[in-house]
Design an enzyme around this catalytic site. Structure first.
Site, PDB file in Angstrom:
ATOM      1  N   GLU A  53      43.582  48.348  40.496  1.00  0.00           N
ATOM      2  CA  GLU A  53      44.144  49.625  40.049  1.00  0.00           C
ATOM      3  C   GLU A  53      43.926  49.835  38.546  1.00  0.00           C
ATOM      4  O   GLU A  53      43.803  50.975  38.084  1.00  0.00           O
ATOM      5  CB  GLU A  53      45.631  49.701  40.387  1.00  0.00           C
ATOM      6  CG  GLU A  53      45.925  49.816  41.891  1.00  0.00           C
ATOM      7  CD  GLU A  53      45.975  48.463  42.590  1.00  0.00           C
ATOM      8  OE1 GLU A  53      45.661  47.431  41.959  1.00  0.00           O
ATOM      9  OE2 GLU A  53      46.344  48.449  43.786  1.00  0.00           O
ATOM     10  N   PHE A 115      60.064  46.260  50.400  1.00  0.00           N
ATOM     11  CA  PHE A 115      58.749  45.665  50.213  1.00  0.00           C
ATOM     12  C   PHE A 115      57.880  46.572  49.337  1.00  0.00           C
ATOM     13  O   PHE A 115      57.785  47.767  49.577  1.00  0.00           O
ATOM     14  CB  PHE A 115      58.088  45.438  51.577  1.00  0.00           C
ATOM     15  CG  PHE A 115      56.674  44.919  51.470  1.00  0.00           C
ATOM     16  CD1 PHE A 115      56.417  43.651  50.973  1.00  0.00           C
ATOM     17  CD2 PHE A 115      55.603  45.720  51.865  1.00  0.00           C
ATOM     18  CE1 PHE A 115      55.111  43.187  50.863  1.00  0.00           C
ATOM     19  CE2 PHE A 115      54.300  45.248  51.756  1.00  0.00           C
ATOM     20  CZ  PHE A 115      54.051  43.986  51.251  1.00  0.00           C
ATOM     21  N   GLN A 116      57.267  46.004  48.341  1.00  0.00           N
ATOM     22  CA  GLN A 116      56.415  46.715  47.388  1.00  0.00           C
ATOM     23  C   GLN A 116      57.151  47.889  46.728  1.00  0.00           C
ATOM     24  O   GLN A 116      56.556  48.926  46.443  1.00  0.00           O
ATOM     25  CB  GLN A 116      55.113  47.184  48.044  1.00  0.00           C
ATOM     26  CG  GLN A 116      54.201  46.011  48.403  1.00  0.00           C
ATOM     27  CD  GLN A 116      52.783  46.417  48.762  1.00  0.00           C
ATOM     28  OE1 GLN A 116      52.567  47.512  49.270  1.00  0.00           O
ATOM     29  NE2 GLN A 116      51.833  45.529  48.521  1.00  0.00           N
ATOM     30  N   LYS A 165      56.851  57.979  50.360  1.00  0.00           N
ATOM     31  CA  LYS A 165      55.986  58.076  51.548  1.00  0.00           C
ATOM     32  C   LYS A 165      56.431  59.187  52.503  1.00  0.00           C
ATOM     33  O   LYS A 165      55.590  59.888  53.076  1.00  0.00           O
ATOM     34  CB  LYS A 165      55.985  56.723  52.264  1.00  0.00           C
ATOM     35  CG  LYS A 165      54.921  56.574  53.322  1.00  0.00           C
ATOM     36  CD  LYS A 165      54.895  55.126  53.834  1.00  0.00           C
ATOM     37  CE  LYS A 165      53.778  54.923  54.846  1.00  0.00           C
ATOM     38  NZ  LYS A 165      53.755  53.518  55.334  1.00  0.00           N
ATOM     39  N   MET A 467      36.576  37.742  18.038  1.00  0.00           N
ATOM     40  CA  MET A 467      37.389  38.299  16.955  1.00  0.00           C
ATOM     41  C   MET A 467      38.586  37.398  16.650  1.00  0.00           C
ATOM     42  O   MET A 467      38.961  37.203  15.486  1.00  0.00           O
ATOM     43  CB  MET A 467      37.859  39.719  17.317  1.00  0.00           C
ATOM     44  CG  MET A 467      38.552  40.434  16.177  1.00  0.00           C
ATOM     45  SD  MET A 467      37.469  40.688  14.755  1.00  0.00           S
ATOM     46  CE  MET A 467      36.765  42.285  15.138  1.00  0.00           C
TER      47      MET A 467
END
Lengths: 554, 106
Positions: A53, A115-116, A165, A467
């Site tokens: 993502e 969940f999630q 959802k 760096m």
């Protein structure tokens, strides 16, 4: 889908995206966003499946920056949503218009540690310009329109829309009504330019200091005309690169920590600083109270919160650059100052006579810049290669140099290049990366493979986090800590595994042919360039130092 | 030893009574370096406009905070109440409409 199938929340999302001219989105599916991905099946919008993502968010950022359109990314709830966060923060810091859509667990499950489930709405507060959580299907259409309006209005930025959802699945009819403005927009009064005119008239050593706001305001032509008509010596921030005409004899290059010596000395000596869409960032100013210490300041900006934030403006000018900057155009008598800064520029010109056979990264990047086709878009990751690209490559538009400026996000370059290439399929897109940065989003090579995106990767490889190693050498007594990457994977094998043509070069004599081969190749290409691990980025303004105290060697 | 002098300010914030607007204000206030000493909030249910009094202290100029709060999408206006005491931390007024607070806090 048959015509009789009712429109769902998910379907409405794509209808609104189409209304806003969105052709491409970047994302990754998951449980709580499945109704949206089901609706995608019937949509005209083309979706690019990224492999993380964060890659989707950065591809949307690259898309937006290269095209001037709003970038759109999507992710599921929980880890999918949290993986967007770095991209959102990057977009906020660099003022990039983005709309991020996240799926959320069903309304009834929210707040139950499902969940999630994560409170992405709460998490978004610090890394978006605004965010929404849709609580009813009836508000979805309006919220989506508002998201686009907010992303683009004033100082641009990312907006997140979190959609449970059940709302994605709910039936709805589209009203085709655009949203009314959230705020009663007050047209800014025409700027009082008189104080600024007075300051400029009496200045003997003025400097034009150009930032990323110029490109965001689409005011490149106005800034170039202003620079040309006034003959002002000019400097640019990292994000402003491309806004000024690099062939202008009065253009001195980038200022700041790794800026040109001429730019930093001229700014230090100036008596008037005309800041245009720039915000006195700490990487620009060095020690703030010694930045342009004798200068008055005229500050043009669209965002009032930037005025007087880091440096008090003697003449603040709030509003649209396109309208306001031309009002300050004057014929100036600054010939002595112009000659002095032009001499500084000649005295401090870059040198590429690097001893030995090992490849000198600045020379490679200069050559890539000289050989690449017109209107090539270059993205970078973050580190030494980023600063070398900024110093030694030339860009004719800010949309042709995409780099993570404020946030300094390693892993930006590859997915941003993917987004840029999708938005501009007919232009060459090159990402300049490092062997540390490339591994941060290396999975996006799979996105390149899947869609055969012809991005060219110039991988500057010093087997170090260069760096950080440079700073450890210079400022931490050479105590190198966790910066060795000698056990990197074989990048040629890695690229080949993704069906990407790749080549390794280690000697100066190989550089020109390799660059030409890369640029002539139709598909994606990875050019691994081995350099001396001890090479540093110069000049360097040490921490807590004034810009005229820059180091030029160890 | 910290020798910074903190100044006290009272902000009067008018805002749409929208989701998490209070959370947004508190996040910006903390991030920009202002201590929150107290607050009151009430909603005009007729206009759906919330009025928030925010009592803050900082060594930084208050304009740096008001400009940032004013940028938040749902904010109507932000004013510094110069008439309020800058020395004491004001207590929330008696009889604040708790239902109103609930709306702003939702």
């Amino acid at each position: 889908m048959t015509d009789s199938k009712p429109l769902t929340g998910g379907g409405l999302l794509f209808k609104v995206l189409e209304q806003h001219g969105v052709n491409h989105v970047f994302g990754y599916p998951g449980g709580a966003i499945m109704p949206i991905y089901d609706a995608l099946y019937d949509s005209e919008v083309q979706h690019f499946l990224c492999r993380h993502e964060q890659g989707a968010a950065f591809s949307a950022v690259g898309y937006a920056r290269a095209s001037g359109k709003v970038g759109v990314c999507m992710a599921t709830s929980g880890p999918g949503a949290t993986n967007l966060i770095t991209g959102l923060a990057d977009a906020l810091a660099d003022s990039i218009p983005l709309v991020a859509i996240t799926g959320q667990v069903p309304t009834a499950a929210m707040g139950s540690d499902a969940f999630q489930e994560i409170d992405i709405f709460g998490l978004s507060l610090a890394c978006t310009k605004h965010s929404f959580q849709v609580s009813h299907i009836d508000e979805l259409e309006k919220v989506l329109h508002q998201a686009f309006e907010i992303a683009l209005e004033g100082r641009q930025g990312p907006v997140l829309v979190d959609i449970p959802k059940d709302i994605q699945m709910a039936s709805i009819e589209q009203t085709f009504k655009t949203a009314s403005p959230l705020k009663n927009k007050v047209k800014l009064p025409l700027a009082d330019i008189s104080k600024a005119l007075d300051l400029l008239t009496h200045a003997k050593q003025p400097i034009l200091y150009v930032g990323g706001g110029v490109g965001m305001a689409n005011a490149i032509e106005e800034v170039r005309t202003f620079a040309s008509k006034t003959g002002l010596p000019s400097v640019s921030t990292l994000k402003g690169l491309g806004a000024l005409n690099t062939s202008d004899k009065n253009y001195l290059g980038m200022l700041g920590m790794h800026g040109t010596k001429a730019a930093n000395l001229a700014v230090h000596d100036c008596d008037l600083l005309i800041a245009v869409g720039a915000r006195f960032d700490d990487r620009v100013t060095g020690k703030l109270d010694q930045f342009a210490p004798d200068a008055k300041v005229i500050h043009f900006d669209i965002d009032i919160s930037e005025i007087n934030k880091r440096r008090i403006a003697d003449a603040p000018i709030l509003g649209d650059l396109k309208e306001n900057l031309p009002l300050l155009t004057l014929s100036l008598n600054i010939k002595n100052w112009q000659e002095k800064t032009q001499q500084m520029k000649r005295d401090c010109a870059w040198r590429y006579d690097h001893p030995g056979e090992q490849i000198f990264a600045p020379a490679v990047l200069k050559e890539v810049s000289d050989l690449m086709p017109e209107n090539t878009c270059v993205t970078t990751d973050v580190g030494q290669h980023q600063m070398w690209a900024a110093q030694h490559m030339s860009f004719d538009d800010p949309s042709n140099f995409l780099t993570s400026g404020s946030m300094g996000t390693m892993g930006f370059g590859l997915p941003a290049a993917i987004g840029a290439q999708i938005s501009r399929p007919h232009d060459t897109v090159i990402t300049v990366s490092g062997d540390g940065s490339i591994m941060m989003n290396v999975q996006e090579l799979a996105t390149i493979k899947r869609y055969q995106i012809p991005v060219k990767v110039v991988l500057i490889d010093n087997e170090k986090l260069g760096m950080v190693r440079q700073w450890q050498d210079l400022f931490f007594d050479g105590r190198l800590s966790e910066t060795d990457l000698a056990d990197n994977p074989d990048f040629i094998m890695l690229a080949t595994a993704f069906d990407i043509k790749a080549k390794l070069i280690t000697k100066k004599s190989e550089v020109t042919a390799a660059i030409n081969e890369m640029l002539d190749h139709d598909g994606p290409y990875l050019l691994q360039v081995k350099i001396d691990a001890k090479d540093n980025v110069w000049p360097l303004v040490p921490p807590n130092s004034a810009n005229n105290e820059m180091m030029e060697s160890a | 030893m910290n020798t910074l002098t903190l100044n006290n300010y009272t902000l009067i914030i008018m805002t749409d009574d929208k989701q998490v607007v209070l959370e947004r204000i508190l996040q910006v206030t903390r991030y920009r370096g202002y201590l929150i000493n107290g607050m009151t909030a009430k909603v005009n249910t007729g206009t759906n406009i919330a009025t928030i009094e925010l009592f803050v202290s900082s060594d930084r100029p208050i304009s740096l905070l008001t400009d940032q709060i004013n940028k938040l999408v749902d904010i109507k206006s932000v004013k510094v109440d110069n008439s309020a005491s800058q020395l004491a931390i004001p207590k929330p007024p008696q009889g604040t409409d708790s239902a109103g607070i609930r709306n702003v806090l939702r």
